[in-house]
Design an enzyme around this catalytic site. Structure first.
Site, PDB file in Angstrom:
ATOM      1  N   HIS A  84     -20.342  45.284 -28.905  1.00  0.00           N
ATOM      2  CA  HIS A  84     -21.711  44.678 -28.416  1.00  0.00           C
ATOM      3  C   HIS A  84     -22.125  43.855 -29.624  1.00  0.00           C
ATOM      4  CE1 HIS A  84     -21.957  48.261 -25.810  1.00  0.00           C
ATOM      5  NE2 HIS A  84     -21.094  48.931 -26.737  1.00  0.00           N
ATOM      6  N   ARG A 128       2.404  19.128   5.540  1.00  0.00           N
ATOM      7  CA  ARG A 128       1.739  18.528   4.238  1.00  0.00           C
ATOM      8  C   ARG A 128       0.808  17.718   4.903  1.00  0.00           C
ATOM      9  NH1 ARG A 128       3.604  13.933   1.188  1.00  0.00           N
ATOM     10  NH2 ARG A 128       1.856  14.573  -0.135  1.00  0.00           N
ATOM     11  N   ARG A 151       0.675  -1.179   0.029  1.00  0.00           N
ATOM     12  CA  ARG A 151      -0.237  -0.050  -0.016  1.00  0.00           C
ATOM     13  C   ARG A 151       0.929   1.288   0.054  1.00  0.00           C
ATOM     14  NH1 ARG A 151      -4.181  -1.440  -1.955  1.00  0.00           N
ATOM     15  NH2 ARG A 151      -5.209  -3.303  -1.100  1.00  0.00           N
ATOM     16  N   HIS A 152       2.084   1.230  -0.542  1.00  0.00           N
ATOM     17  CA  HIS A 152       2.859   2.353  -0.783  1.00  0.00           C
ATOM     18  C   HIS A 152       3.425   2.440  -2.040  1.00  0.00           C
ATOM     19  CE1 HIS A 152       5.872   5.282   0.489  1.00  0.00           C
ATOM     20  NE2 HIS A 152       5.371   5.276   1.621  1.00  0.00           N
ATOM     21  N   ASP A 153       3.208   3.339  -2.927  1.00  0.00           N
ATOM     22  CA  ASP A 153       3.843   3.392  -4.261  1.00  0.00           C
ATOM     23  C   ASP A 153       5.280   3.606  -4.439  1.00  0.00           C
ATOM     24  OD1 ASP A 153       3.532   5.904  -3.567  1.00  0.00           O
ATOM     25  OD2 ASP A 153       2.881   6.579  -5.509  1.00  0.00           O
ATOM     26  N   ARG A 157     -13.923  22.744 -30.713  1.00  0.00           N
ATOM     27  CA  ARG A 157     -13.276  21.909 -30.022  1.00  0.00           C
ATOM     28  C   ARG A 157     -12.372  22.631 -28.890  1.00  0.00           C
ATOM     29  NH1 ARG A 157      -9.219  17.936 -32.807  1.00  0.00           N
ATOM     30  NH2 ARG A 157     -11.160  17.032 -33.710  1.00  0.00           N
ATOM     31  N   SER A 165     -22.262  18.131 -41.708  1.00  0.00           N
ATOM     32  CA  SER A 165     -23.634  17.509 -40.801  1.00  0.00           C
ATOM     33  C   SER A 165     -24.065  16.518 -41.527  1.00  0.00           C
ATOM     34  CB  SER A 165     -24.453  18.740 -41.021  1.00  0.00           C
ATOM     35  OG  SER A 165     -25.764  18.387 -40.519  1.00  0.00           O
ATOM     36  N   THR A 183      13.119  10.557   1.691  1.00  0.00           N
ATOM     37  CA  THR A 183      11.554  10.326   1.845  1.00  0.00           C
ATOM     38  C   THR A 183      10.995  10.148   0.615  1.00  0.00           C
ATOM     39  OG1 THR A 183       9.961  11.232   2.863  1.00  0.00           O
ATOM     40  CG2 THR A 183      11.077  12.801   1.901  1.00  0.00           C
ATOM     41  N   SER A 184       9.907   9.656   0.608  1.00  0.00           N
ATOM     42  CA  SER A 184       9.080   9.497  -0.701  1.00  0.00           C
ATOM     43  C   SER A 184       9.022  10.689  -1.521  1.00  0.00           C
ATOM     44  CB  SER A 184       7.598   9.076  -0.146  1.00  0.00           C
ATOM     45  OG  SER A 184       7.506   8.008   0.659  1.00  0.00           O
ATOM     46  N   GLN A 232       7.312  18.880   3.927  1.00  0.00           N
ATOM     47  CA  GLN A 232       7.586  17.671   3.285  1.00  0.00           C
ATOM     48  C   GLN A 232       7.729  17.614   1.887  1.00  0.00           C
ATOM     49  OE1 GLN A 232       4.970  13.459   3.484  1.00  0.00           O
ATOM     50  NE2 GLN A 232       6.562  13.631   5.182  1.00  0.00           N
TER      51      GLN A 232
END
Length: 485
Positions: free
Chosen positions: A160, A330, A86-88, A304, A290, A112-113, A242
């Site tokens: 306008h 942190r 449980r720790h990447d 887009r 279309s 540290t991580s 951190q």
């Protein structure tokens, strides 16, 4: 196996359209797992090299072993380790150690991580800007050429969204360019302001490293500086908790969101002009506008850009809130959010710049339509000039003003109530009062006399403000964009 064996699984789960539909290969790679985890390994190598150089018990053989395995990541093993631990970060420490048995005892020594996590994020942010800046330069270059070409072409101005005094097609493009130039300077500054987190320890005090170096403060500072330089940064943040301050993420993403606002405005303007049939985005020979209406030429690329620019602007809420809720040194509630908001902002910015480059490389202008629209409004706009000419010929300004007002109202009735063309000029020509100036009417009504200093403004703006911005990107300016979709 067949195509469906290999890709079938892909179609059974959500994929971000940012990557599956739109993003460039280079930006998609910048935020990929491969880049992230190879960067972690590079950072472990920089740390080991600097620790060795400063006299810690790290051997040449250990560094060489790590370097020879920097690229071969067993992603399956890492995933299995992470499901157990449980720790990447520790999952990847174990995976790296597995292929580097000699170096295993010193990998991640004193760190540290956040040493790998945050420093990698800063590298990705920096590299992300380095991908975006040349793309922005290309858009500015294409629009500059467009502005230069049409610097003198008169067109109706709109305030306008109602017809106003004339400007030129090129001058209007300079309004767009001015905003893009601000974005260019903002992105350059955000990129230059980025620093490295460096080697700071668990709460930012460098305590673990001070212990490793038996109280030698200079060596801790040397370590920080050496690792920062190996990663290609000029400076590290002097103080961190951190993590590096999450305000840095705001700084980066706010300029991307601001650029989103610029591009949304430009593409909206093009969409409005497309409706008037004055300007269109490029349209491929085979393209279908279309499914129902075969004649349609829709500004879908501009749409887009607007659609994605809206997402880019919306993403800014993430780092603002994240920075504001970091407690003391942190909290980990930044993590899941940043995994989404940082890459998505850069991917989205990348896509809209590529699309806008494609648009600006092929903008189509219809001078005859523009001229028709001008001639429809020009008689009303010319009234001031007609009054001046009459006064020069010995007339009374107030009498002339009243004559013109009455004739203008009559012409407006024809346009609005009868659907006819503006016949103000015919009325002026038919009225004996205006006989002294009939010989000058053509000059008075030449659109070129209504555009003020627009062409001169364009020339000066492009040479003094826009072209100099493009200098650093000369080598990359000619790259063409092929849009996949």
């Amino acid at each position: 196996g067949s195509f469906m064996d290999i890709f079938g699984d892909e179609f059974n789960k959500y994929r971000s359209p940012l990557v599956s539909r739109y993003a460039s290969k280079e930006m998609a790679y910048n935020f990929s797992d491969r880049k992230k985890f190879t960067t972690w390994r590079k950072l472990w190598i920089y740390l080991a090299k600097a620790e060795k150089a400063l006299g810690l018990p790290v051997t040449e053989a250990q560094v060489a072993e790590m370097e020879s395995h920097a690229e071969d990541i067993d992603f399956a093993m890492a995933a299995e380790e992470e499901s157990k631990l449980r720790h990447d970060v520790m999952a990847h420490v174990h995976t790296f150690a597995h292929c580097c048995p000699t170096a295993a005892p010193i990998i991640h020594l004193g760190a540290t991580s956040c040493y790998v996590g945050d420093n990698t994020d800063l590298i990705m942010l920096r590299d992300g800007f380095d991908i975006l800046l040349p793309k922005l330069a290309r858009v500015i270059d294409r629009l500059s050429n467009f502005a230069e070409k049409y610097a003198g072409l008169p067109t109706l101005g709109f305030t306008h969204y109602q017809p106003a005094q004339l400007t030129t097609v090129g001058k209007r493009a300079c309004l767009w360019l001015q905003d893009l130039a601000m974005d260019m300077r903002n992105l350059q500054r955000a990129r230059e302001d980025l620093r490295f987190r460096g080697v700071k320890g668990t709460t930012g005090t460098q305590a673990s490293f001070l212990q490793l170096f038996q109280g030698d403060h200079d060596k801790v500072e040397d370590l920080d500086r050496m690792v920062t330089e190996m990663a290609g940064f000029k400076k590290a943040y002097m103080v961190t908790g951190q993590t590096y301050s999450r305000k840095v993420d705001i700084d980066c993403l706010s300029h991307l969101a601001s650029m989103g606002a610029t591009i949304h405005k430009i593409c909206t303007d093009i969409r409005l002009l497309a409706n008037l049939k004055e300007i269109e985005e490029p349209f491929e020979k085979e393209q279908i506008g279309s499914s129902a209406m075969p004649y349609k030429r829709n500004p879908m690329r501009c749409e887009r850009c607007c659609s994605l620019a809206r997402h880019l602007i919306a993403l800014l809420a993430d780092p603002l809130q994240t920075a504001s809720v970091q407690w003391l040194e942190r909290t980990l509630d930044d993590s899941a959010n940043r995994r989404i908001s940082l890459p998505e902002s850069f991917l989205t910015a990348d896509i809209i710049l590529s699309t806008l480059q494609n648009i600006t490389e092929g903008l189509v202008v219809y001078p005859k339509v523009i001229e028709r629209h001008i001639l429809h409004e020009l008689p009303f706009m010319a009234t001031e000039n007609i009054i001046m000419a009459m006064v020069k010929a010995g007339g009374n300004r107030q009498d002339c003003h009243e004559k013109i007002r009455v004739l203008s109202q009559q012409a407006a009735t024809v346009v609005k109530h009868e659907g006819g063309d503006n016949d103000l000029l015919a009325r002026v020509q038919a009225d004996p009062y205006f006989a002294p100036i009939l010989g000058h009417l053509d000059n008075i009504l030449d659109p070129k006399t209504f555009i003020g200093r627009a062409p001169q403004q364009v020339a000066r703006f492009l040479s003094e403000e826009v072209r100099p911005l493009l200098e650093p990107y000369k080598a990359e300016i000619d790259v063409k964009i092929e849009l996949e979709l």
